[in-house]
Design an enzyme around this catalytic site. Sequence first.
Site, PDB file in Angstrom:
ATOM      1  N   LYS A   8       0.850  -1.206   0.000  1.00 51.42           N
ATOM      2  CA  LYS A   8       0.000   0.000   0.000  1.00 51.42           C
ATOM      3  C   LYS A   8       0.878   1.246   0.000  1.00 51.42           C
ATOM      4  O   LYS A   8       0.608   2.218  -0.703  1.00 51.42           O
ATOM      5  CB  LYS A   8      -0.934  -0.011   1.219  1.00 51.42           C
ATOM      6  CG  LYS A   8      -2.068  -0.994   1.055  1.00 51.42           C
ATOM      7  CD  LYS A   8      -2.828  -1.277   2.332  1.00 51.42           C
ATOM      8  CE  LYS A   8      -3.825  -2.417   2.092  1.00 51.42           C
ATOM      9  NZ  LYS A   8      -4.438  -2.920   3.320  1.00 51.42           N
ATOM     10  N   ASP A  36     -11.302   2.778   4.085  1.00 50.59           N
ATOM     11  CA  ASP A  36     -11.660   1.368   3.901  1.00 50.59           C
ATOM     12  C   ASP A  36     -13.175   1.204   3.759  1.00 50.59           C
ATOM     13  O   ASP A  36     -13.652   0.162   3.318  1.00 50.59           O
ATOM     14  CB  ASP A  36     -11.192   0.548   5.119  1.00 50.59           C
ATOM     15  CG  ASP A  36      -9.968  -0.302   4.794  1.00 50.59           C
ATOM     16  OD1 ASP A  36      -9.686  -0.483   3.595  1.00 50.59           O
ATOM     17  OD2 ASP A  36      -9.310  -0.769   5.741  1.00 50.59           O
ATOM     18  N   GLN A  92      -4.880  -1.936   9.506  1.00 50.29           N
ATOM     19  CA  GLN A  92      -4.691  -3.217   8.820  1.00 50.29           C
ATOM     20  C   GLN A  92      -5.331  -4.349   9.630  1.00 50.29           C
ATOM     21  O   GLN A  92      -5.051  -4.516  10.819  1.00 50.29           O
ATOM     22  CB  GLN A  92      -3.184  -3.475   8.618  1.00 50.29           C
ATOM     23  CG  GLN A  92      -2.865  -4.712   7.827  1.00 50.29           C
ATOM     24  CD  GLN A  92      -3.365  -4.648   6.369  1.00 50.29           C
ATOM     25  OE1 GLN A  92      -3.251  -3.627   5.712  1.00 50.29           O
ATOM     26  NE2 GLN A  92      -3.939  -5.741   5.892  1.00 50.29           N
TER      27      GLN A  92
END
Length: 369
Positions: A129, A196, A173
């Site tokens: 990422k 997200d 994460q």
Amino acid sequence: MASSILSDCSSARLLPLRRALLPPRAPRLRPCPALAHPRRLLVAARPQLLPRPRRMDSPPAATASSADSATVSADAPAKVIDGKLVAKQVREEIAVEVTRMKDAIGIVPGLAVILVGSRKDSQTYVRNKKKACEAVGIKSYEVNLPEDSSEEEVIKHIASFNSDPSVHGILVQLPLPRHMNDENILNAVSIEKDVDGFHPLNIGRLAMQGRDPFFVPCTPKGCMELLHRFGVEIKGKRAVVIGRSNIVGMPAALLLQKANATVSIVHSQTKNPEEITRQADIVIAAVGVANLVRGNWIKPGAAIIDVGINPVDDPESPRGYRLVGDVCYEEASKVAGAITPVPGGVGPMTIAMLLSNTLESAKRTHKFK
Ligand code: NAP
């Protein structure tokens, strides 16, 4: 661009591996029937060159004639929906926008990633990422916390990023260590920085008529982007989503519904999944069971988006395994109108959509059109 895809739904064996790498799935692979076929060369079209797809109810052979616009294969007429190519295109577009914004108002989008613990797979995802951010000019911020950190420590970092104006997106994460409550932590992310798209308020807005979420979860957003960029008509079509997880299946179904498809959801308790799936013009499979969806589940001409990533034994591969989807590609590609390969379909789109969400957030914050 050419890619070769070996088709052998029948011969692969699901690996018990990689709870660490990938979510665990069905205990073993459902064998596809013996398929006598040569190794085939599949040529994927550039998305922008694709003609509008044929009507979903027309026979699959109808438009598979041009090497420019369709998959070329002796026996598989489905177009390959090349996610790698689309993701590259999306990243290039983002890079242009990031530069334009920086030049115009001096703002650089920023993404903060919080990693708790030292799982190798999570470290790899975070590294990827970060690299993807750098490649398009997005600034990335990283916090690495030890496995035994407390929930409060994680939330403290989230709070600090929430109030940092140079950060436009915050990503925690997953999975988090077992002693942490995902819900408490994800709820602490400001919905305006929830790139997200997992915050319940963002999901709630996605589900409601007349409301829009700040962000849509990246993987389902990537699925929709593939359908749009390949000209798959959604309005008025029947769609089936296989899987109902919070991160893929459920938001994918909401997105298809928002785009005016008539949506059914198939899950582990569904009695007649084949029959329901066979009615679909569009199938999104997000199950985690290798080759679950067989050719006879597919309506001729349907568009198939395969989200699944399942490792199966492959002694010929240097790694000893390879990745296959939830859809038996070999069978489905003979019936479908268009299909994503695994790997190289939805996978590359997920990070591209994370970058897209971060850019969108920075633009919204600074009212930059
Ligand atoms: P998940 O949370 O385990 O959800 C799986 C869903 O599939 C559940 O809703 C489950 O139903 C349903 N299901 C399980 N067995 C089934 C069966 N035999 N028939 C019908 N439905 C069944 O998985 P996920 O996180 O959504 O991930 C799904 C797959 O996508 C995995 O292979 C994962 O690795 C992959 N994935 C890929 C990306 C990407 O970027 N490409 C991103 C995320 C996930 P119940 O609800 O009834 O249990």
